[in-house]
Design a protein around this motif. Structure first.
Motif, PDB file in Angstrom:
ATOM      1  N   ALA A 442      -2.869  -0.247  17.162  1.00  0.00           N
ATOM      2  CA  ALA A 442      -2.895   0.920  16.683  1.00  0.00           C
ATOM      3  C   ALA A 442      -3.947   1.452  15.477  1.00  0.00           C
ATOM      4  O   ALA A 442      -4.369   0.295  14.543  1.00  0.00           O
ATOM      5  N   MET A 443      -4.910   2.674  15.032  1.00  0.00           N
ATOM      6  CA  MET A 443      -5.583   2.702  13.770  1.00  0.00           C
ATOM      7  C   MET A 443      -5.021   3.085  12.872  1.00  0.00           C
ATOM      8  O   MET A 443      -3.535   4.060  12.312  1.00  0.00           O
ATOM      9  N   VAL A 444      -4.475   2.077  11.041  1.00  0.00           N
ATOM     10  CA  VAL A 444      -4.085   2.926  10.658  1.00  0.00           C
ATOM     11  C   VAL A 444      -4.487   2.854   9.708  1.00  0.00           C
ATOM     12  O   VAL A 444      -5.476   2.323   8.654  1.00  0.00           O
ATOM     13  N   PRO A 445      -4.010   4.046   8.532  1.00  0.00           N
ATOM     14  CA  PRO A 445      -4.879   4.378   7.624  1.00  0.00           C
ATOM     15  C   PRO A 445      -4.313   3.290   5.972  1.00  0.00           C
ATOM     16  O   PRO A 445      -3.772   2.665   6.437  1.00  0.00           O
ATOM     17  N   ARG A 446      -4.572   4.168   5.153  1.00  0.00           N
ATOM     18  CA  ARG A 446      -5.108   3.775   4.088  1.00  0.00           C
ATOM     19  C   ARG A 446      -3.686   3.219   3.511  1.00  0.00           C
ATOM     20  O   ARG A 446      -2.990   3.365   3.255  1.00  0.00           O
ATOM     21  N   SER A 447      -3.770   2.328   2.540  1.00  0.00           N
ATOM     22  CA  SER A 447      -1.635   1.952   1.796  1.00  0.00           C
ATOM     23  C   SER A 447      -1.465   3.570   1.211  1.00  0.00           C
ATOM     24  O   SER A 447      -2.176   4.186   0.532  1.00  0.00           O
TER      25      SER A 447
END
Length: 791
Positions: A442-447
């Motif tokens: 999946a595309m994972v957003p920033r922390s």
């Protein structure tokens, strides 16, 4: 809510090059730090650590932001000093890269590490879980790897490597400390040899070495190809190896060979014969004075394998390849590189292809997301784009097909296939939704770590866009903007290197007026470095050469009016400085209600270098501050001495802390360690000043000056320098005029004057100097060469 890691005191174990510099940077950040090493065989027991601390002052670039901080580091040894660990909140182990030595040390210190403290290893590639295995149960959940890059003060990257047993709260607390207190860019790495930065960075160097040999290119030619021409640092490939040390390089390669037996590229994990030959001859690079390169007199020589000797370095890009690299469209550039028959173009395509191939193949083993890889390589190796960003910019699908074609055709370094996800129809690994994670598919957003809420504009990866706010006012020189619902406006310059011309001056005055009417405060902040390289010299020289002295005088008066408008604004104006703040840029921050500096701020009133003196109110402020520091009837001259030397010598601070010593920053100004947090802190300072009932200072009407006695005393110093030929007659002329303005002119010592008096003196002497042929020569020379002329 995770527990905060409060670090009042830290210990660094190992006073080698990295350990001592990590201790220095902790001390820069105001952390009380103990530096440990083995007990000395002779002299004081702490001798080894003491010597390492003394040596910090000799290193370049300087590990300490202020040399005086060296005495704050506490030296210790493992035999008599372990009790000092009991007061520490963070312990960083940085001894030599040997598993057995590290494990022995952990057994020795385990009982002394407090129950709340975090223990971290600064290993550059050893197994974190293997290291954790020897720790007592109670310490394992507080242990992880934290890998700083060399030199630790300047390199943005810190890799955080959890063990299976590390408590997530501990990681979040340590990440927050690394980001805000030490100013780092944190990337989480998996526990694999060499982690992310060195795994990919060293592989890219091995690929370059392999193709150097295959295509018979010179080392200096390869450096010309793999430096700024492709968006990488000047040290490129072989110069970087010289800086790192060829023995260290060989050791890292051997570590890869020993620890990655199943890597499809394993056959390339050996130091080429010529690297081994240089190491066995003791030519280890910069530290021994010779490696791939050596210096003889002023000449730089490079190893020529055919001649088995050093020859003058002449490595250049072939003009046709140089032209090809200037192509702005990455897709066209890569197509041309791949199609070209020229060995230099073939070399570049092969290096890119094999690095892309290696990085994609190993992404799932070494990192959670493609973002972690790209940021690790940018922050740790100084590339302008990471490997995935470069690939995506050049057209993901087309480049993937070319790589696959080369693998099938036996041209790639390994025949391992590209992973399936590369061909799942994607256009790349970075997008608006985040960056690709193979593990999560999946595309994972920033922390989501709250520390990142302090970064209004984090370092973006390709495809990331951050809102630029709503424009409030804009002209050809500045843009003033605000975030919806915020009461602090921001203004930045639109000129090259943020230089100051009349549009900037008029725009700033307009922005202050709008801020007074509509906002609580105003921050002067630039979206990118530098803060400001000073006045627009080309425009000024044009006026002078055209004989428009009146136009020139008007520009100077406008400059002073802008500084005064900033100072006497009814709402607080806060300057947010990073990088260079020279000349007029320095003067603007001197007039702000407060300045927030990034640690790496290089601040100076450097006008003397172009034959002028500061005339944007800088000398006036220095005279005013000297009067305030001396107090009624006090010795103003004593307070002026440092300021005079700073300005007459055109000194530039090597850090924000040093700017205070040069009298170019105030004690109340704030220093932040993470440049990405600068805007957030500056807005908070402006809001804090406004909320506490800010009023501008009252006009200064009783400035006590050093007068004619001050001028005469400064002149005595200058005459000695002139007679000793340390300065030229024109330098003497400039410095005498600087002394005259700082001393308030030829009046009696102790006379009181007002700001307008000092501003008039600045203008008069500035305009007089500007009309002198030698000054105009200096300005023209600086514009042409970027270097000062000593005439």
């Amino acid at each position: 809510m995770s527990k905060k890691l409060l670090v009042r005191r830290a210990a660094v174990l190992g006073a080698g090059v990295m350990g001592a510099q990590i201790a220095a940077h902790l001390t820069n950040a105001g952390v009380d730090t103990v530096l440990f090493d083995l007990p000395s065989k002779e002299g004081p027991p702490d001798g080894i650590a003491m010597k390492a601390i003394a040596n910090l002052a000799k290193l370049s670039p300087a590990p300490l932001a202020d040399k005086a901080l060296a005495e704050r580091i506490v030296p210790a040894n493992y035999d008599t000093g372990l009790d000092l660990l009991r007061g520490c909140d963070l312990v960083i182990e940085a001894i030599a890269e040997r598993m057995d030595w590290k494990q022995d040390l952990y057994r020795k210190i385990a009982d002394y590490v407090p129950d709340h403290a975090v223990l971290a290893s600064n290993t550059s590639g050893l197994g974190i879980n293997a290291l954790a295995g020897v720790l007592p149960e109670a310490l394992r959940h507080r242990f992880c790897g934290v890998h700083f890059f060399n030199p630790p003060r300047y390199m943005h990257l810190a890799e955080l490597i959890p063990a299976h047993t590390t408590d997530p709260d501990i990681l979040e607390g340590l990440e927050t400390f690394l980001v805000t207190t030490l100013g780092k860019g944190v990337v989480y790495a998996k526990d694999t040899p060499n982690f992310i930065g060195n795994r990919i960075g060293v592989f890219s160097m091995l690929a370059a070495m392999h193709h150097t040999q295959r295509l018979g290119l010179g080392f200096d030619t390869v450096d010309a190809l793999t430096g700024p021409a492709i968006g990488r640092p000047k040290s490129a490939t072989y110069r970087t190896a010289d800086v790192v040390g060829l023995d260290t390089m060989a050791h890292v390669i051997k570590t890869m060979a020993d620890t990655l037996p199943n890597d499809p590229w394993h056959q390339y994990f050996n130091a080429p014969a010529w690297l081994q030959a240089l190491v066995s001859k003791g030519a280890l690079g910069q530290k021994t004075g010779a490696g791939f390169y050596t210096k003889r007199g002023k000449d730089i020589l490079v190893v020529d394998l055919a001649k088995q000797d050093y020859v003058p370095s002449a490595g250049e890009l072939d003009p046709s390849v140089a032209e090809l690299l200037k192509e702005r469209d990455p897709a066209k550039k890569f197509a041309a590189l791949r199609a070209s028959e020229h060995p230099q173009a073939q070399f570049l395509w092969a290096c890119f292809r094999d690095t892309f191939h290696y990085t994609a193949y190993h992404l799932a083993d070494i990192a959670d997301t493609a973002r972690d890889v790209d940021l690790a390589i940018r922050w740790g190796y100084g590339w302008s784009l990471g490997p995935f960003e470069t690939w995506q910019a050049a057209g993901w699908k087309q480049v993937a097909d070319w790589i696959a074609e080369d693998i099938v055709g036996g041209q790639a370094m390994a025949n391992a296939p590209l992973p399936d996800w590369v061909f799942d129809g994607r256009e790349g690994v970075h997008g608006a939704a985040g960056s690709y994670s193979p593990a999560r598919s999946a595309m994972v957003p920033r922390s989501a770590n709250p520390v990142y809420q302090r970064q209004r504009f984090p370092d973006p990866v390709l495809g990331e866009k951050f809102s630029q706010g709503r424009t409030v006012f804009e002209n050809d020189g500045v843009r003033m903007w605000v975030d919806e619902g915020d009461d602090i406006a921001v203004v930045g310059f639109k000129t090259k290197l943020q230089t100051v011309n009349n549009f900037v001056l008029d725009g700033l005055q307009e922005a202050v007026g709008i801020a007074e009417r509509d906002f609580k405060g105003l921050v002067i902040w630039q979206p990118k470095e530098p803060f400001s390289a000073g006045a627009d010299l080309a425009g000024a020289l044009g006026l002078l050469q055209g004989g428009d002295v009146a136009g020139f005088e008007a520009m100077v008066a406008n400059f002073q009016a802008t500084s005064q408008r900033i100072k006497y604004s009814l709402v607080p104006v806060v300057a947010a400085v990073r990088g260079l703040a020279l000349g007029g840029g320095c003067e603007f921050q001197m007039h702000a209600a407060r300045t927030v500096f990034a640690l790496e701020s290089y601040v100076g009133l450097v006008e003397a270098g172009v034959g002028l003196l500061p005339a944007g109110g800088g000398l006036k402020e220095l005279a005013l501050r000297a009067s305030q520091a001396a107090g009624p009837g006090g010795d103003v001259f004593a307070q002026l001495k440092t300021a005079f030397e700073s300005v007459a010598m055109g000194k530039v601070s090597a850090s924000a802390l040093e700017a205070r010593q040069l009298k170019l920053a105030r004690e109340g100004d704030v220093v932040v360690f993470n440049a990405f947090e600068l805007l957030d802190v500056a807005r908070a300072q402006a809001r804090g000043l406004a909320d506490s009932g800010y009023r501008p200072p009252l006009p200064a009407r009783n400035i006590q000056v050093a007068g004619d006695v001050g001028i005469a005393t400064f002149k005595m110093m200058l005459v000695n320098m002139l007679e000793g030929r340390f300065i030229s007659p024109h330098d003497y002329e400039i410095a005498t005029r600087i002394a005259t303005v700082l001393s308030g002119g030829a009046v009696d010592r102790g006379t009181t004057v007002d700001e307008d008096w000092l501003l008039r003196l600045e203008r008069e002497h500035f305009v007089a100097l500007a009309q002198m042929p030698k000054t105009q020569e200096r300005i023209a020379h600086m514009l042409k060469t970027g270097k000062p002329l000593r005439n």
